[in-house]
Design a protein around this motif. Structure first.
Motif, PDB file in Angstrom:
ATOM      1  N   PHE A  56      17.830 -15.673 -45.923  1.00  0.00           N
ATOM      2  CA  PHE A  56      16.925 -15.480 -44.788  1.00  0.00           C
ATOM      3  C   PHE A  56      15.753 -16.426 -45.002  1.00  0.00           C
ATOM      4  CE2 PHE A  56      13.482 -13.583 -42.384  1.00  0.00           C
ATOM      5  CZ  PHE A  56      14.087 -12.975 -41.287  1.00  0.00           C
ATOM      6  N   GLY A  57      15.616 -17.406 -44.115  1.00  0.00           N
ATOM      7  CA  GLY A  57      14.561 -18.397 -44.280  1.00  0.00           C
ATOM      8  C   GLY A  57      13.543 -18.345 -43.166  1.00  0.00           C
ATOM      9  N   ARG A  58      12.302 -18.699 -43.493  1.00  0.00           N
ATOM     10  CA  ARG A  58      11.273 -18.748 -42.459  1.00  0.00           C
ATOM     11  C   ARG A  58      10.129 -19.685 -42.825  1.00  0.00           C
ATOM     12  NH1 ARG A  58       7.783 -16.813 -39.750  1.00  0.00           N
ATOM     13  NH2 ARG A  58       6.997 -14.733 -40.007  1.00  0.00           N
ATOM     14  N   ASN A  59       9.637 -20.373 -41.791  1.00  0.00           N
ATOM     15  CA  ASN A  59       8.364 -21.084 -41.847  1.00  0.00           C
ATOM     16  C   ASN A  59       7.343 -20.265 -41.088  1.00  0.00           C
ATOM     17  OD1 ASN A  59       9.287 -23.353 -43.230  1.00  0.00           O
ATOM     18  ND2 ASN A  59       9.616 -24.557 -41.369  1.00  0.00           N
ATOM     19  N   PHE A  60       6.167 -20.084 -41.691  1.00  0.00           N
ATOM     20  CA  PHE A  60       5.057 -19.463 -40.987  1.00  0.00           C
ATOM     21  C   PHE A  60       4.069 -20.562 -40.638  1.00  0.00           C
ATOM     22  CE2 PHE A  60       0.806 -17.430 -40.981  1.00  0.00           C
ATOM     23  CZ  PHE A  60       0.998 -16.615 -39.882  1.00  0.00           C
ATOM     24  N   ASP A  61       3.859 -20.795 -39.350  1.00  0.00           N
ATOM     25  CA  ASP A  61       3.050 -21.908 -38.854  1.00  0.00           C
ATOM     26  C   ASP A  61       1.787 -21.370 -38.200  1.00  0.00           C
ATOM     27  OD1 ASP A  61       5.323 -23.257 -39.614  1.00  0.00           O
ATOM     28  OD2 ASP A  61       6.065 -23.550 -37.583  1.00  0.00           O
ATOM     29  N   TRP A  62       0.644 -21.642 -38.857  1.00  0.00           N
ATOM     30  CA  TRP A  62      -0.609 -21.091 -38.339  1.00  0.00           C
ATOM     31  C   TRP A  62      -1.773 -21.823 -38.960  1.00  0.00           C
ATOM     32  CZ3 TRP A  62      -2.457 -19.257 -34.278  1.00  0.00           C
ATOM     33  CH2 TRP A  62      -3.527 -18.366 -34.198  1.00  0.00           C
ATOM     34  N   ASP A  63      -2.957 -21.253 -38.905  1.00  0.00           N
ATOM     35  CA  ASP A  63      -4.174 -21.869 -39.422  1.00  0.00           C
ATOM     36  C   ASP A  63      -4.159 -21.946 -40.957  1.00  0.00           C
ATOM     37  OD1 ASP A  63      -5.214 -22.273 -36.921  1.00  0.00           O
ATOM     38  OD2 ASP A  63      -6.392 -20.426 -36.895  1.00  0.00           O
ATOM     39  N   PRO A  64      -4.983 -22.810 -41.555  1.00  0.00           N
ATOM     40  CA  PRO A  64      -5.006 -22.971 -43.016  1.00  0.00           C
ATOM     41  C   PRO A  64      -5.737 -21.841 -43.713  1.00  0.00           C
ATOM     42  CG  PRO A  64      -6.625 -24.420 -42.020  1.00  0.00           C
ATOM     43  CD  PRO A  64      -5.850 -23.801 -40.870  1.00  0.00           C
ATOM     44  N   ASN A  65      -5.093 -20.690 -43.791  1.00  0.00           N
ATOM     45  CA  ASN A  65      -5.689 -19.501 -44.378  1.00  0.00           C
ATOM     46  C   ASN A  65      -5.044 -19.169 -45.719  1.00  0.00           C
ATOM     47  OD1 ASN A  65      -7.164 -19.129 -41.958  1.00  0.00           O
ATOM     48  ND2 ASN A  65      -5.422 -18.043 -41.044  1.00  0.00           N
ATOM     49  N   PRO A  66      -5.756 -18.474 -46.593  1.00  0.00           N
ATOM     50  CA  PRO A  66      -5.124 -17.960 -47.809  1.00  0.00           C
ATOM     51  C   PRO A  66      -4.073 -16.917 -47.447  1.00  0.00           C
ATOM     52  CG  PRO A  66      -7.310 -17.024 -47.542  1.00  0.00           C
ATOM     53  CD  PRO A  66      -7.166 -18.087 -46.493  1.00  0.00           C
ATOM     54  N   CYS A 120       6.569 -20.078 -35.319  1.00  0.00           N
ATOM     55  CA  CYS A 120       7.344 -19.943 -36.533  1.00  0.00           C
ATOM     56  C   CYS A 120       8.811 -20.285 -36.296  1.00  0.00           C
ATOM     57  CB  CYS A 120       7.242 -18.517 -37.078  1.00  0.00           C
ATOM     58  SG  CYS A 120       5.541 -17.969 -37.358  1.00  0.00           S
ATOM     59  N   SER A 121       9.542 -20.518 -37.399  1.00  0.00           N
ATOM     60  CA  SER A 121      10.969 -20.796 -37.339  1.00  0.00           C
ATOM     61  C   SER A 121      11.666 -19.929 -38.377  1.00  0.00           C
ATOM     62  CB  SER A 121      11.246 -22.276 -37.637  1.00  0.00           C
ATOM     63  OG  SER A 121      10.524 -23.128 -36.780  1.00  0.00           O
ATOM     64  N   LEU A 122      12.752 -19.235 -37.957  1.00  0.00           N
ATOM     65  CA  LEU A 122      13.459 -18.329 -38.858  1.00  0.00           C
ATOM     66  C   LEU A 122      14.962 -18.487 -38.691  1.00  0.00           C
ATOM     67  CD1 LEU A 122      10.970 -16.565 -37.270  1.00  0.00           C
ATOM     68  CD2 LEU A 122      11.440 -15.056 -39.194  1.00  0.00           C
ATOM     69  N   PHE A 123      15.707 -18.238 -39.775  1.00  0.00           N
ATOM     70  CA  PHE A 123      17.163 -18.269 -39.677  1.00  0.00           C
ATOM     71  C   PHE A 123      17.780 -17.330 -40.711  1.00  0.00           C
ATOM     72  CE2 PHE A 123      16.314 -21.516 -42.907  1.00  0.00           C
ATOM     73  CZ  PHE A 123      17.288 -21.245 -43.872  1.00  0.00           C
ATOM     74  N   HIS A 124      19.053 -16.953 -40.460  1.00  0.00           N
ATOM     75  CA  HIS A 124      19.827 -16.138 -41.389  1.00  0.00           C
ATOM     76  C   HIS A 124      21.206 -16.747 -41.523  1.00  0.00           C
ATOM     77  CE1 HIS A 124      22.722 -12.586 -41.905  1.00  0.00           C
ATOM     78  NE2 HIS A 124      22.203 -12.834 -43.097  1.00  0.00           N
ATOM     79  N   ARG A 125      21.691 -16.862 -42.766  1.00  0.00           N
ATOM     80  CA  ARG A 125      23.055 -17.342 -43.005  1.00  0.00           C
ATOM     81  C   ARG A 125      23.442 -17.048 -44.451  1.00  0.00           C
ATOM     82  NH1 ARG A 125      21.920 -23.854 -43.650  1.00  0.00           N
ATOM     83  NH2 ARG A 125      21.188 -23.697 -45.793  1.00  0.00           N
ATOM     84  N   ASP A 126      24.704 -16.701 -44.669  1.00  0.00           N
ATOM     85  CA  ASP A 126      25.297 -16.609 -46.015  1.00  0.00           C
ATOM     86  C   ASP A 126      24.387 -15.969 -47.051  1.00  0.00           C
ATOM     87  OD1 ASP A 126      27.492 -17.982 -44.942  1.00  0.00           O
ATOM     88  OD2 ASP A 126      26.634 -19.923 -45.459  1.00  0.00           O
TER      89      ASP A 126
END
Length: 331
Positions: free
Chosen positions: A100-110, A91-97
């Motif tokens: 709070f952003g994030r990508n969740f990278d994993w299997d194609p699940n609901p 995953c990739s996460l960041f915080h600024r101004d």
């Protein structure tokens, strides 16, 4: 003991299929939560109201459910929770101004959006991979099956990221080299997802979240090993990770899948996704998530810590943005 009540709105996002290329080619994980009375505390009437209230919102498909009843975030971990495979979430996460952003990278699940207003706690909105609620190979939930509808309610205890009404946000990522401290007598042990639920329910600031996490022992049995990014409305942020048998707090605003404890700037920037996040200060938040997305990015979300809303993209359909709101948590 007085019975606790909580209302939770659950929106199931059946994500578009993308290649399952999680680290190590991991197989689909075992279910994380069993339907245990001591975990979800509901009367028969509350169960009936919860399952009867599920409705379809759009053609994603997206569904909405209002959860009625209580839950115990400190209940003992189930056998299923302790049996997850060792490969983790990239995953990739960041915080600024205030974002709070994030990508969740994993299997194609609901997946599921969970709006919660716990008794005596903070309202929150969070996201969960609902494959952790079912047996391997189960597939997408069948909303005509009462057992599937009942099982979906357990997502309240399995947030992968989220934000509460105090402007506190938290998210996880895999940390392959994590090493947990030894268990401490008298301390409650919770799993890597349960601790996020506790932080969202009980902490208003980064210092409060760190102090809360220190009070619990974590269990990563079976993997994946994890670390966390926490941020608040006042502009504070911190990474919490575990190494050499202790909990470490690192002053950082970015998180991928490398250990940050003791790492110098050159080591951090050698990681491509970390570098793009650290150097992307002028890039619009969702566009920055797009730049660090991987083929298996399942959802991308930007939480606005000031106004309590979030922008959500599923399955890398960047032109289709859902707005999620804390205000949707009903009492």
């Amino acid at each position: 003991m007085q019975r606790r009540t909580v209302a939770v709105v659950l929106s199931v996002l059946a994500l578009a299929a993308v290649p399952a290329c999680a680290p190590g080619g991991a197989e689909r994980p075992a279910p994380a939560l069993a339907a245990r009375a001591e975990v979800l505390r509901q009367t028969p009437v509350e169960i009936a109201r919860t399952t009867a209230g599920l409705r379809r919102l759009d053609d994603l498909p997206m569904y909405e459910m209002t959860y009625h009843g209580g839950y115990d975030a400190e209940a003992p971990l189930t056998d299923a929770e302790l049996a997850r495979p060792a490969d983790g979430w990239a995953c990739s996460l960041f915080h600024r101004d205030g974002e709070f952003g994030r990508n969740f990278d994993w299997d194609p699940n609901p997946a599921m959006v969970v709006h919660a207003r716990p008794p005596g706690g903070h309202a929150s909105v969070s996201l969960a991979d609902v494959s952790y609620l079912f047996e391997p190979g189960h597939g997408a939930p069948d909303l005509d099956d009462p057992q599937d509808r009942r099982r979906l309610a357990h997502a309240v205890l399995a947030p992968f990221d989220g934000m509460n009404d105090q402007g506190l946000a938290v998210g996880l990522a895999a940390a392959p080299d994590a090493e947990l401290p030894a268990r401490r007598p008298g301390h409650v042990t919770v799993g890597g997802l349960r601790i996020i639920r506790l932080v969202l329910d009980r902490a208003a600031t980064v210092p409060e979240a760190i102090e809360l996490m220190r009070r619990y022992d974590l269990d990563f049995t079976g993997g994946p090993q994890l670390h966390y990014l926490i941020a608040d409305r006042a502009g504070r942020s911190a990474v919490v990770e575990y190494g050499e048998g202790r909990m470490n707090v690192v002053d950082d605003r970015h998180l991928t899948n490398i250990a940050l404890t003791g790492a110098d700037r050159a080591t951090k920037l050698a990681d491509r996704r970390y570098r793009l996040l650290a150097e992307g200060g002028r890039t619009e938040a969702m566009e920055l998530l797009r730049k660090v997305a991987q083929p298996h990015t399942r959802w991308s979300v930007v939480y606005d810590l000031d106004d309590g809303t979030g922008r959500l993209v599923t399955g890398q359909r960047w032109d289709r943005i859902h707005t999620i709101r804390l205000a949707d948590a009903t009492s």
